[in-house]
Design an enzyme around this catalytic site. Structure first.
Site, short mmCIF file in Angstrom:
data_model
loop_
_atom_site.label_atom_id
_atom_site.label_comp_id
_atom_site.label_asym_id
_atom_site.label_seq_id
_atom_site.Cartn_x
_atom_site.Cartn_y
_atom_site.Cartn_z
N GLU A 43 5.30 -39.37 -13.66
CA GLU A 43 4.05 -38.71 -14.09
C GLU A 43 2.93 -39.70 -13.85
OE1 GLU A 43 0.88 -38.27 -15.89
OE2 GLU A 43 1.93 -38.37 -17.80
N CYS A 49 -4.15 -38.46 -19.52
CA CYS A 49 -3.85 -38.01 -18.16
C CYS A 49 -4.03 -36.52 -17.99
CB CYS A 49 -2.43 -38.43 -17.78
SG CYS A 49 -1.15 -37.84 -18.91
#
Length: 488
Positions: free
Chosen positions: A236, A270
């Site tokens: 990720e 994020c």
């Protein structure tokens, strides 16, 4: 921030005060931890679903009971407000509970249809642990994010060796210590502390999978290292997430979401909001509401400092590029960067090829641009090389859901931001520069398990074609069945 020769020093990013000092794990230390994990994995996988569920729920209770202490440590290491740290712990514990409670249902053996040609076979699918999983965690959400891998990997029957960020080593150590207090003689969950070199050692240590969260540049290094041993990776790698506001949107709700998504955790999220695309018919009113709300957000109380000092240069560069390229600052500006804090910045009319639009800023900044309509907004959102998450605000459910399907990203929240983060049954992950693979939910459990197919012959087949002694009549009949079943 750190000294990584023999001891790593964790500093409060707001004050520079030392929070803690920790021995740095050498390559030999990492290999020894993986070896211990390999032994512990035999005990852990041998417990079965109910045994692991019981231990994980004991660990869950220990985390919940110590949430106040853990939140204080997280706040000291990252600078985030105590309430935000507590919310993060709550989310992580919910995911741990879900993974423990659903692992058997998702991964346990089950019968599957064998099909016409294999009607004489009983077919079973099951998932087995991979062995030892290495988890490399981030600093921005040092509990919630890595626990999305740790919880699901443990629930799937693996042992875990966790390397927390060098900015939050104490948080990682605290999590491992709570497990050690429960079962010190069996370490299916361990922590190794250090910087990038320690992470590289973990990748090369012989683990069976690596779960990484961090920048795309570091992810490429992780992938290159793991490629040497064909070690699989789930990665990720951040995002440049967009919030879309349709002409019929609830503008108050959309503005509230944009401000929280952009400035929460000092923008160090994020899956937060870095871009907003707004239907031109409501653009002015939306910007006015965002401007009003952003004026109430105060660094140092609403959110903490920029945890990683080097990010201040990136944030300043992006603000400067947006303004130099013709953007208009309606909140804040270049002067908003006052180390270690950055005050909220909202810029409108920024060219789509500006660094402020194309690169991950990871700070409390928001670019708000016009879109002709909802379709145009989706097209603009999809221009990014990132693809982690997005948000859509519209009163028309069908229209919003259609737009959500068109967005090139891993998750979409309709009429909220980060809605999926609190839903343990939903997978989380991105596409493109945002990485690949999934954590959370059933897909997250399967990410840390190997599928195994087993067949058992129940009776002799009527047409025995899997033999050198097969009869021509059987082949002819099979050819006829093929034509009747699939050729019409």
């Amino acid at each position: 921030m750190t000294s990584v020769q023999e001891t790593l020093r964790s500093l409060d990013p707001a004050t520079g005060e030392v929070v803690g000092e920790y021995p740095v794990a050498t390559a030999e230390d990492v290999r020894a931890a993986v070896d211990r994990a390999r032994e512990a994995a035999r005990w852990w996988s041998g417990l079965g679903w109910s045994g692991r569920r019981s231990w994980l729920r004991r660990w869950k209770r220990a985390l919940a009971q110590g949430a106040g202490e853990l939140a204080g440590l997280m706040s000291a290491e990252t600078g985030k407000p105590l309430d935000d740290a507590l919310l993060e712990i709550m989310l992580a514990v919910e995911h741990l509970d879900w993974a423990a409670g659903h692992a058997e249902r998702v991964l346990g053996p089950r019968r599957v249809p064998a099909g016409l040609l294999a009607a004489h076979q009983a077919a079973t699918l099951e998932y087995q642990p991979m062995g030892v999983v290495g988890v490399i965690g981030p600093w921005n959400y040092p509990v919630y994010t890595p626990m999305g891998s740790i919880s699901y990997a443990l629930a799937a029957g693996n042992a875990v060796v966790f390397k927390p960020s060098e900015y939050t080593p104490g948080t990682g150590r605290w999590l491992a210590d709570r497990w050690a207090e429960l079962r010190p003689e069996e370490p299916p969950f361990q922590v190794v502390i250090g910087d990038g070199a320690t992470g590289a050692s973990l990748c090369a240590s012989g683990v069976d999978k690596v779960a990484f969260t961090g920048s795309g540049a570091t992810a490429r290094n992780v992938l290159a290292s793991c490629a040497e041993s064909l070690t699989p990776v789930v990665a990720e790698c951040g995002g440049k997430d967009a919030l879309i506001v349709a002409a019929d949107a609830d503008l108050d709700a959309a503005a509230q979401a944009a401000v929280f998504g952009a400035f929460g955790n000092a923008g160090q999220t994020c899956a937060g909001v870095e871009r907003a695309y707004v239907d031109e018919s409501v653009f002015g009113e939306f910007v006015r509401r965002v401007e009003e709300l952003a004026g109430r957000v105060q660094p140092g109380s609403s959110y903490g400092p920029i945890t990683m000092p080097g990010q201040l240069d990136v944030i300043g560069r992006h603000i400067g590029d947006a303004l130099d390229r013709g953007g208009k600052a309606v909140v804040g500006g270049r002067e908003s960067v006052r180390a270690p804090f950055v005050a909220p910045v909202v810029v409108t009319g920024v060219p789509e090829d500006s660094a402020a639009v194309t690169e991950e800023t990871f700070g409390p900044t928001l670019v708000v641009n016009r879109a002709r309509d909802l379709d145009h907004a989706v097209d603009l959102a999809n221009e990014s090389r990132y693809g982690l998450a997005a948000s859509i605000f519209s009163r028309d459910r069908r229209t919003a859901e259609t737009a959500a399907r068109r967005l090139r990203c891993g998750g979409v929240s309709i009429n909220s931001v980060l809605g999926f983060a609190a839903v343990p049954s939903l997978p989380f992950g991105g596409v493109g520069e945002s990485g690949f693979g999934r954590i959370h939910g059933a897909d997250g459990l399967r990410e840390f398990a190997r599928a195994k197919s087993v067949t058992r012959q129940r009776f002799r087949p009527l047409l025995d074609l899997m033999s050198f002694d097969r009869k021509p009549a059987h082949v002819a009949l099979a050819r006829t069945l093929l034509r009747l079943r699939h050729g019409r």
